[in-house]
Design a protein around this motif. Structure first.
Motif, PDB file in Angstrom:
ATOM      1  N   LEU A   1     -24.494  90.266  36.500  1.00  0.00           N
ATOM      2  CA  LEU A   1     -25.304  90.083  35.691  1.00  0.00           C
ATOM      3  C   LEU A   1     -23.839  89.793  33.919  1.00  0.00           C
ATOM      4  N   GLN A   2     -23.225  90.381  34.217  1.00  0.00           N
ATOM      5  CA  GLN A   2     -21.278  89.937  33.918  1.00  0.00           C
ATOM      6  C   GLN A   2     -21.123  88.603  34.232  1.00  0.00           C
ATOM      7  N   LEU A   3     -21.698  88.072  35.093  1.00  0.00           N
ATOM      8  CA  LEU A   3     -20.864  87.209  35.625  1.00  0.00           C
ATOM      9  C   LEU A   3     -21.448  85.161  35.029  1.00  0.00           C
ATOM     10  N   SER A   4     -20.433  84.535  34.997  1.00  0.00           N
ATOM     11  CA  SER A   4     -21.044  83.618  34.631  1.00  0.00           C
ATOM     12  C   SER A   4     -21.406  82.022  36.433  1.00  0.00           C
ATOM     13  N   ILE A   5     -22.129  81.319  36.002  1.00  0.00           N
ATOM     14  CA  ILE A   5     -21.603  80.253  37.504  1.00  0.00           C
ATOM     15  C   ILE A   5     -20.618  79.720  38.081  1.00  0.00           C
ATOM     16  N   ARG A   6     -19.851  80.058  36.872  1.00  0.00           N
ATOM     17  CA  ARG A   6     -18.641  79.488  37.951  1.00  0.00           C
ATOM     18  C   ARG A   6     -18.007  80.861  38.238  1.00  0.00           C
ATOM     19  N   GLU A   7     -18.332  82.178  37.698  1.00  0.00           N
ATOM     20  CA  GLU A   7     -17.744  82.873  38.622  1.00  0.00           C
ATOM     21  C   GLU A   7     -17.954  82.888  40.292  1.00  0.00           C
ATOM     22  N   ILE A   8     -19.001  82.914  40.763  1.00  0.00           N
ATOM     23  CA  ILE A   8     -19.136  82.581  41.898  1.00  0.00           C
ATOM     24  C   ILE A   8     -18.881  81.838  42.448  1.00  0.00           C
ATOM     25  N   ARG A   9     -17.702  80.762  42.278  1.00  0.00           N
ATOM     26  CA  ARG A   9     -17.265  79.564  42.647  1.00  0.00           C
ATOM     27  C   ARG A   9     -16.325  79.623  43.425  1.00  0.00           C
ATOM     28  N   PRO A  10     -14.805  78.839  43.624  1.00  0.00           N
ATOM     29  CA  PRO A  10     -13.972  78.485  44.013  1.00  0.00           C
ATOM     30  C   PRO A  10     -12.937  78.276  42.802  1.00  0.00           C
ATOM     31  N   LYS A  11     -12.149  78.305  42.354  1.00  0.00           N
ATOM     32  CA  LYS A  11     -11.377  78.049  40.838  1.00  0.00           C
ATOM     33  C   LYS A  11     -10.763  76.592  41.114  1.00  0.00           C
ATOM     34  N   GLU A  12     -11.452  76.085  42.810  1.00  0.00           N
ATOM     35  CA  GLU A  12     -10.577  74.469  43.009  1.00  0.00           C
ATOM     36  C   GLU A  12     -12.050  73.633  42.799  1.00  0.00           C
ATOM     37  N   ASP A  13     -13.000  74.607  42.441  1.00  0.00           N
ATOM     38  CA  ASP A  13     -14.820  73.619  42.264  1.00  0.00           C
ATOM     39  C   ASP A  13     -15.259  73.554  41.297  1.00  0.00           C
ATOM     40  N   PHE A  14     -14.681  74.357  40.280  1.00  0.00           N
ATOM     41  CA  PHE A  14     -15.039  73.983  38.717  1.00  0.00           C
ATOM     42  C   PHE A  14     -14.897  72.871  38.169  1.00  0.00           C
ATOM     43  N   ASP A  15     -13.767  72.084  38.268  1.00  0.00           N
ATOM     44  CA  ASP A  15     -14.112  70.288  37.677  1.00  0.00           C
ATOM     45  C   ASP A  15     -15.852  70.351  38.304  1.00  0.00           C
ATOM     46  N   LEU A  16     -15.972  70.319  39.319  1.00  0.00           N
ATOM     47  CA  LEU A  16     -17.747  70.015  40.543  1.00  0.00           C
ATOM     48  C   LEU A  16     -18.261  70.636  39.391  1.00  0.00           C
ATOM     49  N   ILE A  17     -18.722  71.596  39.271  1.00  0.00           N
ATOM     50  CA  ILE A  17     -19.517  72.869  38.609  1.00  0.00           C
ATOM     51  C   ILE A  17     -19.422  71.819  37.357  1.00  0.00           C
ATOM     52  N   ASP A  18     -18.646  71.915  36.469  1.00  0.00           N
ATOM     53  CA  ASP A  18     -18.347  71.736  34.998  1.00  0.00           C
ATOM     54  C   ASP A  18     -18.930  70.116  34.701  1.00  0.00           C
TER      55      ASP A  18
ATOM     56  N   ALA B   1     -22.618  69.221  33.206  1.00  0.00           N
ATOM     57  CA  ALA B   1     -22.650  68.995  32.369  1.00  0.00           C
ATOM     58  C   ALA B   1     -23.367  68.736  30.216  1.00  0.00           C
ATOM     59  N   ASN B   2     -24.579  68.124  31.293  1.00  0.00           N
ATOM     60  CA  ASN B   2     -25.348  67.900  30.233  1.00  0.00           C
ATOM     61  C   ASN B   2     -27.137  67.886  31.064  1.00  0.00           C
ATOM     62  N   GLU B   3     -27.922  67.944  30.221  1.00  0.00           N
ATOM     63  CA  GLU B   3     -29.032  67.871  30.912  1.00  0.00           C
ATOM     64  C   GLU B   3     -29.794  66.379  31.674  1.00  0.00           C
ATOM     65  N   SER B   4     -29.002  65.357  31.551  1.00  0.00           N
ATOM     66  CA  SER B   4     -29.670  63.946  31.713  1.00  0.00           C
ATOM     67  C   SER B   4     -28.615  64.466  33.171  1.00  0.00           C
ATOM     68  N   VAL B   5     -27.074  64.807  33.318  1.00  0.00           N
ATOM     69  CA  VAL B   5     -26.157  64.534  34.722  1.00  0.00           C
ATOM     70  C   VAL B   5     -27.470  66.041  35.461  1.00  0.00           C
ATOM     71  N   TYR B   6     -27.345  67.149  34.675  1.00  0.00           N
ATOM     72  CA  TYR B   6     -28.025  68.435  35.855  1.00  0.00           C
ATOM     73  C   TYR B   6     -29.539  67.543  36.109  1.00  0.00           C
ATOM     74  N   GLY B   7     -30.185  67.021  36.019  1.00  0.00           N
ATOM     75  CA  GLY B   7     -31.636  66.206  35.803  1.00  0.00           C
ATOM     76  C   GLY B   7     -32.613  67.521  35.991  1.00  0.00           C
ATOM     77  N   GLN B   8     -34.073  67.017  35.988  1.00  0.00           N
ATOM     78  CA  GLN B   8     -34.877  67.835  36.369  1.00  0.00           C
ATOM     79  C   GLN B   8     -34.826  68.764  37.402  1.00  0.00           C
TER      80      GLN B   8
ATOM     81  N   ARG C   1     -20.506  75.569  47.380  1.00  0.00           N
ATOM     82  CA  ARG C   1     -19.280  76.518  47.576  1.00  0.00           C
ATOM     83  C   ARG C   1     -19.271  77.932  46.651  1.00  0.00           C
ATOM     84  N   HIS C   2     -19.210  78.987  47.346  1.00  0.00           N
ATOM     85  CA  HIS C   2     -20.369  80.283  46.764  1.00  0.00           C
ATOM     86  C   HIS C   2     -19.171  80.791  46.733  1.00  0.00           C
ATOM     87  N   LEU C   3     -18.856  82.077  46.053  1.00  0.00           N
ATOM     88  CA  LEU C   3     -17.295  82.932  46.247  1.00  0.00           C
ATOM     89  C   LEU C   3     -18.352  84.370  46.319  1.00  0.00           C
TER      90      LEU C   3
END
Length: 98
Positions: free
Chosen positions: A30-47, A51-58, A65-67
């Motif tokens: 519960l101290q982590l963000s969803i970025r911190e459970i991803r490999p660093k190489e995937d940060f741009d993909l997750i970001d 990026a916003n609700e319309s990109v993420y979708g309903q 990949r999960h770390l």
């Protein structure tokens, strides 16, 4: 299952199975963000995916990949959606450990 805050990206709740699969204590998880459970190489993909609700979708469904705490990286299916929870915009996510 885990729930993360869409604005802060922090994990705000999870079930026991998530704790077991990722290898953290509940307090640690519960101290982590969803970025911190991803490999660093995937940060741009997750970001870009959140990026916003319309990109993420309903409804969001994708393999990510999960770390884990022990450093192991696994590919897992994730299904999430946006909702309001206690005055916050959140995404509960079901992580299918493969």
């Amino acid at each position: 299952m885990l729930i993360w805050d869409f604005e802060t990206r922090n994990i705000i709740d999870c079930n026991e199975e998530a704790i077991l699969k990722y290898g953290y204590t509940r307090e640690e998880f519960l101290q982590l963000s969803i970025r911190e459970i991803r490999p660093k190489e995937d940060f741009d993909l997750i970001d870009s995916a959140i990026a916003n609700e319309s990109v993420y979708g309903q409804i969001h469904k994708r393999v990510w990949r999960h770390l884990k705490k022990n450093g192991r990286v696994d590919a897992n299916g994730v299904t999430g959606h946006l909702m309001d929870y206690n005055g916050r915009r959140v995404s509960p996510g079901v992580v299918e450990m493969m």
